[in-house]
Write a protein that holds these residues in place. Structure first.
Motif, PDB file in Angstrom:
ATOM      1  N   ALA A 196     -27.208  20.793  49.286  1.00 54.52           N
ATOM      2  CA  ALA A 196     -28.104  21.750  49.926  1.00 54.52           C
ATOM      3  C   ALA A 196     -27.273  22.744  50.718  1.00 54.52           C
ATOM      4  N   GLU A 197     -27.800  23.947  50.885  1.00 52.70           N
ATOM      5  CA  GLU A 197     -27.106  24.939  51.693  1.00 52.70           C
ATOM      6  C   GLU A 197     -28.070  25.579  52.681  1.00 52.70           C
ATOM      7  N   ALA A 198     -27.523  26.068  53.776  1.00 55.17           N
ATOM      8  CA  ALA A 198     -28.302  26.775  54.785  1.00 55.17           C
ATOM      9  C   ALA A 198     -27.577  28.066  55.137  1.00 55.17           C
ATOM     10  N   ASP A 199     -28.347  29.155  55.246  1.00 52.43           N
ATOM     11  CA  ASP A 199     -27.770  30.464  55.554  1.00 52.43           C
ATOM     12  C   ASP A 199     -27.583  30.608  57.058  1.00 52.43           C
ATOM     13  N   THR A 200     -26.709  29.780  57.620  1.00 56.59           N
ATOM     14  CA  THR A 200     -26.547  29.787  59.069  1.00 56.59           C
ATOM     15  C   THR A 200     -25.854  31.048  59.565  1.00 56.59           C
ATOM     16  N   GLY A 201     -25.184  31.766  58.679  1.00 67.47           N
ATOM     17  CA  GLY A 201     -24.554  33.024  59.075  1.00 67.47           C
ATOM     18  C   GLY A 201     -25.576  34.064  59.512  1.00 67.47           C
ATOM     19  N   THR A 202     -26.822  33.903  59.086  1.00 69.77           N
ATOM     20  CA  THR A 202     -27.885  34.823  59.495  1.00 69.77           C
ATOM     21  C   THR A 202     -28.678  34.259  60.672  1.00 69.77           C
ATOM     22  N   GLY A 203     -28.222  33.119  61.220  1.00 65.83           N
ATOM     23  CA  GLY A 203     -28.885  32.536  62.363  1.00 65.83           C
ATOM     24  C   GLY A 203     -29.989  31.564  62.031  1.00 65.83           C
ATOM     25  N   ARG A 204     -30.170  31.233  60.744  1.00 68.76           N
ATOM     26  CA  ARG A 204     -31.237  30.323  60.346  1.00 68.76           C
ATOM     27  C   ARG A 204     -30.653  28.937  60.064  1.00 68.76           C
ATOM     28  N   ALA A 205     -31.288  27.920  60.620  1.00 69.45           N
ATOM     29  CA  ALA A 205     -30.831  26.555  60.405  1.00 69.45           C
ATOM     30  C   ALA A 205     -31.591  25.865  59.281  1.00 69.45           C
ATOM     31  N   SER A 206     -32.633  26.508  58.755  1.00 66.06           N
ATOM     32  CA  SER A 206     -33.408  25.878  57.688  1.00 66.06           C
ATOM     33  C   SER A 206     -32.641  25.916  56.376  1.00 66.06           C
ATOM     34  N   GLN A 207     -32.884  24.918  55.540  1.00 71.22           N
ATOM     35  CA  GLN A 207     -32.215  24.824  54.245  1.00 71.22           C
ATOM     36  C   GLN A 207     -32.798  25.862  53.289  1.00 71.22           C
ATOM     37  N   SER A 208     -31.931  26.609  52.605  1.00 71.01           N
ATOM     38  CA  SER A 208     -32.404  27.700  51.750  1.00 71.01           C
ATOM     39  C   SER A 208     -32.281  27.396  50.267  1.00 71.01           C
ATOM     40  N   GLY A 209     -31.280  26.618  49.871  1.00 73.97           N
ATOM     41  CA  GLY A 209     -31.068  26.369  48.454  1.00 73.97           C
ATOM     42  C   GLY A 209     -30.585  24.967  48.199  1.00 73.97           C
ATOM     43  N   MET A 210     -30.658  24.550  46.932  1.00 73.10           N
ATOM     44  CA  MET A 210     -30.141  23.232  46.558  1.00 73.10           C
ATOM     45  C   MET A 210     -29.607  23.277  45.134  1.00 73.10           C
ATOM     46  N   TYR A 211     -28.694  22.361  44.856  1.00 75.63           N
ATOM     47  CA  TYR A 211     -28.049  22.286  43.545  1.00 75.63           C
ATOM     48  C   TYR A 211     -27.984  20.832  43.098  1.00 75.63           C
ATOM     49  N   LEU A 212     -28.186  20.627  41.820  1.00 77.64           N
ATOM     50  CA  LEU A 212     -27.882  19.345  41.188  1.00 77.64           C
ATOM     51  C   LEU A 212     -26.645  19.568  40.340  1.00 77.64           C
ATOM     52  N   ILE A 213     -25.542  18.945  40.714  1.00 79.53           N
ATOM     53  CA  ILE A 213     -24.294  19.057  39.960  1.00 79.53           C
ATOM     54  C   ILE A 213     -24.216  17.827  39.080  1.00 79.53           C
ATOM     55  N   GLN A 214     -24.532  18.004  37.792  1.00 82.49           N
ATOM     56  CA  GLN A 214     -24.718  16.849  36.919  1.00 82.49           C
ATOM     57  C   GLN A 214     -23.595  16.679  35.896  1.00 82.49           C
ATOM     58  N   ARG A 215     -22.782  17.718  35.713  1.00 76.75           N
ATOM     59  CA  ARG A 215     -21.660  17.680  34.789  1.00 76.75           C
ATOM     60  C   ARG A 215     -22.029  17.038  33.451  1.00 76.75           C
ATOM     61  N   GLU A 216     -21.630  15.786  33.214  1.00 74.04           N
ATOM     62  CA  GLU A 216     -21.850  15.159  31.899  1.00 74.04           C
ATOM     63  C   GLU A 216     -23.276  14.650  31.697  1.00 74.04           C
ATOM     64  N   ARG A 217     -24.142  14.790  32.709  1.00 74.88           N
ATOM     65  CA  ARG A 217     -25.493  14.245  32.632  1.00 74.88           C
ATOM     66  C   ARG A 217     -26.537  15.372  32.613  1.00 74.88           C
ATOM     67  N   ALA A 218     -26.452  16.236  31.614  1.00 71.23           N
ATOM     68  CA  ALA A 218     -27.443  17.306  31.482  1.00 71.23           C
ATOM     69  C   ALA A 218     -28.843  16.751  31.263  1.00 71.23           C
ATOM     70  N   ASP A 219     -28.929  15.507  30.825  1.00 70.96           N
ATOM     71  CA  ASP A 219     -30.244  14.909  30.553  1.00 70.96           C
ATOM     72  C   ASP A 219     -31.074  14.676  31.806  1.00 70.96           C
ATOM     73  N   ILE A 220     -30.456  14.714  32.990  1.00 67.46           N
ATOM     74  CA  ILE A 220     -31.240  14.476  34.205  1.00 67.46           C
ATOM     75  C   ILE A 220     -31.736  15.770  34.838  1.00 67.46           C
TER      76      ILE A 220
END
Length: 334
Positions: free
Chosen positions: A109-133
């Motif tokens: 997860a990432e948060a755009d804290t550089g703009t002063g916001r502490a809320s989470q803005s984005g998320m990633y699933l890094i699955q590499r060899e598991r595209a099926d998930i």
């Protein structure tokens, strides 16, 4: 591990980053907001993995990313965590750990804290060899309509190229699906041909810069935001990975130092990366615990440099630092 212990681990990373005035000069005073954001995102567990994103040109700032490996034990996040991230963590905990051939499955997860916001803005699933998930993940996130977008993109990959993550931004309105592509096989389609195949328009300046940076990096990701038809939209990112466990890549003469010097000479970075290099170190510290002193290893090291390309023009670069902190198991004595 309690939330208090988790926060103590993050504060060790915080201290290493903020030392020597870097909180203001490098991060624009954003570290305190980053701490709040990390507490909202990071589950209780026995390790802390964070990524710190800072621009290398323009006003100083800091965004923070929370990373969780699928073999980690993880307990619920703080009560004020964003709903989408809480859902993602629940799915990750219930479905994992995932069977792999050695590649970690990671939720980030990432948060755009550089703009002063502490809320989470984005998320990633890094699955590499598991595209099926990917599809089950999107379904769990109530994003099933994006499955077709993902599949269209995956089918369009150039010869010898691979994709390893899918991401989206519930904190941003009308956000597109973010995907990546990178060459993985001998004989993979070349950069210019591959970019044309992906629908990306690059001029000679970007292509030449990319080749020069690749000579200093251990790999490359092309990061693309795609619409429902699987077509690229807007700017795309080029991320060059610097991490090397054997040496400090930002040290004088290191591969990372050479890469950032190239960005500096191209007008895409300034001298502030040297301040970041000074924050990169590993330490072993001891903290008081319930049953006596607890030994902790904490490290900050360079991970990657990234630049975006819009309308054929490269934009100012960013640097990513990886922060890790965890307790060291006591030695077993016979």
């Amino acid at each position: 591990m309690s939330a208090v212990q988790r926060d103590r681990l993050f504060d060790l990373l915080y201290g290493m980053l903020a030392a020597k005035g870097r909180d203001e000069t490098l991060f624009g005073g954003s570290l305190s907001t980053a701490r709040k954001a990390f507490r909202r995102m990071a589950p209780e567990g026995d390790l802390v993995h964070a990524y710190f994103e800072t621009p290398l040109l323009g006003p100083p700032a800091l965004d923070v990313h929370c990373s969780l490996e699928h073999k980690q034990s993880a307990w619920p996040v703080d009560e004020d965590a964003d709903d989408a991230w809480r859902t993602a963590l629940d799915w990750f905990r219930e479905e994992g750990p995932f069977e792999t051939q050695g590649e970690e499955v990671i939720l980030m997860a990432e948060a755009d804290t550089g703009t002063g916001r502490a809320s989470q803005s984005g998320m990633y699933l890094i699955q590499r060899e598991r595209a099926d998930i990917v599809a089950p993940f999107l379904i769990a996130m109530s994003e099933a309509e994006r499955i077709d977008t993902w599949q269209r993109f995956a089918r369009s990959l150039p010869r010898g190229w691979h994709t390893s993550y899918v991401g989206f931004f519930p904190g941003r309105s009308n956000s597109l699906l973010r995907v990546n592509a990178h060459p993985t096989a001998v004989g993979a389609m070349g950069l210019e041909e591959a970019w044309r195949s992906l629908g990306i328009d690059c001029n000679n300046r970007v292509t030449d810069l990319c080749r020069t940076l690749l000579a200093c990096a251990r790999g490359l990701d092309v990061q693309i935001d795609v619409d429902g038809a699987g077509h690229p939209q807007g700017a795309f990112g080029l991320e060059f990975y610097l991490e090397n466990t054997a040496t400090d890549p930002l040290a004088d003469g290191g591969s990372g130092a050479r890469a950032v010097a190239i960005l500096e000479s191209s007008g895409l970075a300034d001298e502030r990366w040297r301040q970041a290099a000074d924050a990169c170190r590993s330490r072993r510290v001891s903290l008081p615990g319930e049953h006596g002193p607890q030994s902790i290893v904490v490290s900050v090291r360079p991970f990657s440099v990234k630049l975006k390309v819009l309308d054929g023009n490269p934009l100012p670069a960013k640097l990513y630092l990886r922060g890790d902190a965890g307790f060291v198991a006591p030695a077993v004595t016979s």
